[in-house]
Design an enzyme around this catalytic site. Structure first.
Site, short mmCIF file in Angstrom:
data_model
loop_
_atom_site.label_atom_id
_atom_site.label_comp_id
_atom_site.label_asym_id
_atom_site.label_seq_id
_atom_site.Cartn_x
_atom_site.Cartn_y
_atom_site.Cartn_z
N ASP A 27 -23.31 -53.26 55.57
CA ASP A 27 -23.41 -52.02 56.35
C ASP A 27 -22.46 -50.95 55.82
O ASP A 27 -21.39 -51.26 55.30
CB ASP A 27 -23.10 -52.33 57.83
CG ASP A 27 -23.55 -51.21 58.75
OD1 ASP A 27 -24.46 -50.44 58.35
OD2 ASP A 27 -23.00 -51.09 59.86
N ASN A 75 -34.65 -51.55 61.83
CA ASN A 75 -34.45 -50.42 60.91
C ASN A 75 -35.69 -49.54 60.75
O ASN A 75 -35.61 -48.43 60.21
CB ASN A 75 -33.94 -50.89 59.54
CG ASN A 75 -32.48 -51.32 59.56
OD1 ASN A 75 -32.08 -52.22 58.83
ND2 ASN A 75 -31.65 -50.67 60.38
C1 IPE Z 1 -27.53 -53.84 60.28
O1 IPE Z 1 -27.02 -52.56 60.11
C2 IPE Z 1 -28.72 -54.06 59.40
C3 IPE Z 1 -28.49 -54.08 57.97
C4 IPE Z 1 -27.34 -53.98 57.37
C5 IPE Z 1 -29.67 -54.24 57.17
P1 IPE Z 1 -27.45 -51.35 61.06
O2 IPE Z 1 -26.74 -50.16 60.53
O3 IPE Z 1 -28.92 -51.28 61.17
O4 IPE Z 1 -26.85 -51.82 62.47
P2 IPE Z 1 -26.47 -50.99 63.76
O5 IPE Z 1 -27.63 -50.09 64.08
O6 IPE Z 1 -25.24 -50.20 63.43
O7 IPE Z 1 -26.20 -52.03 64.80
C1 IPE Z 2 -26.79 -50.49 55.75
O1 IPE Z 2 -26.20 -49.24 55.67
C2 IPE Z 2 -28.09 -50.57 55.00
C3 IPE Z 2 -29.28 -50.66 55.85
C4 IPE Z 2 -29.29 -50.78 57.14
C5 IPE Z 2 -30.55 -50.60 55.17
P1 IPE Z 2 -26.55 -48.10 56.72
O2 IPE Z 2 -27.72 -47.34 56.25
O3 IPE Z 2 -26.69 -48.67 58.09
O4 IPE Z 2 -25.24 -47.21 56.62
P2 IPE Z 2 -24.44 -46.55 57.82
O5 IPE Z 2 -24.13 -47.62 58.81
O6 IPE Z 2 -25.35 -45.50 58.41
O7 IPE Z 2 -23.23 -45.97 57.19
MG MG Z 3 -25.38 -49.05 59.58
#
Ligand code: IPE
Ligand code: IPE
Ligand code: MG
Length: 252
Positions: A27, A75
């Protein structure tokens, strides 16, 4: 009933020094890009490179299974451009890195609901799995369109379809139908990006995982963070609900 608690015997070492299986929530890509005044996609691209580096570092340290959260069931709620950007990034990543990962001895498995992804992506997954199936250095399980709740439900559906008797339905049976049934439960659960939540990742399998959260944003996750996580894990005392018998005093 006896008044004395039953002492459960535990393995010699509190923790085997190296986790066999690491589950990893990658993340922080979006924030990493924002810090650089770049679009979120730039962060996702850097995230792929970080993953390829991390797989090899974990393998070097003796980790046998690495399960990474790449795209969650939730997502899809993101803007269409980001979702389609992620889908095409996976295709690019497979064509760019499959040869290298295969050569590095990485066995690739994809876990998640494949029904919602394009035929092209499904074919790329199948090719990645087929080309690496005999590799034994480390197994990289990529959780894509994956959710812990989805996994439990799909496993139950299989059980229902098999017509199992309620008395025969137990934890081992359910585990054997889960998407990660080829791997032991994760010993260590790492989440980068500073959030301290599971976000519907390995819900069933993380029952006794050791948790490690770091502020480090995923594209920056490298050797220092890996060693910090593995170092913290090596200090943990895993009891699995049992108790550790008191150490015998020297000379006793
Ligand atoms: C979790 O991250 C999913 C992945 C890293 C693929 P998210 O960014 O989607 O999680 P939340 O929304 O902060 O809980
Ligand atoms: C995790 O990074 C990757 C996916 C969920 C695909 P994020 O896209 O959630 O990055 P932040 O949390 O917005 O920084
Ligand atoms: Mg994230």
């Amino acid at each position: 009933m006896s008044a004395h608690p039953r002492v459960v015997s535990l393995p010699q070492a509190a923790t085997d020094a190296v986790p066999r299986h690491v589950a990893l929530v990658m993340d922080g890509n979006g924030r990493w890009a924002r810090q650089r005044f770049m679009p979120r996609f730039f962060g996702h691209k850097a995230g792929v490179d970080a993953l390829v580096r991390a797989v090899n570092l974990f393998a070097e340290r003796g980790v046998e299974y690495l399960t990474v959260f790449a795209f969650s069931s939730e997502n899809w709620k993101r803007p269409t451009e980001e979702v389609s950007g992620l889908m095409s990034l996976v295709l690019v990543a497979v064509s760019k890195y499959l040869g290298k990962l295969a050569g590095d001895g990485v066995r690739i498995r994809i876990v998640g609901d494949r029904s919602a992804v394009s035929d092209k992506l499904r074919q790329a997954w199948e090719q990645a799995e087929a080309q690496t199936r005999h590799n034994t250095r480390i197994t990289l399980a990529v959780a894509f369109n994956y959710g812990g709740r989805w996994d439990i439900v799909q496993a139950c559906r299989q059980a229902l379809a098999e017509g199992i008797a309620p008395e025969a339905f137990d934890e081992a049976y359910l585990s054997s139908h889960m998407a990660l049934s080829f791997a032991p439960d994760p010993d260590l659960f790492i989440r980068t990006g500073g959030e301290m939540r599971i976000s519907n990742f390995v819900l069933w399998q993380a029952a006794y995982s050791e948790l490690f959260f770091t502020e480090c944003l995923w594209p920056d996750f490298g050797v220092r963070e890996i060693d910090a996580a593995l170092g913290a894990y090596a200090q943990r005392d895993r009891r699995f609900g049992g108790i550790r018998p008191p150490a015998v005093a020297q000379g006793a």
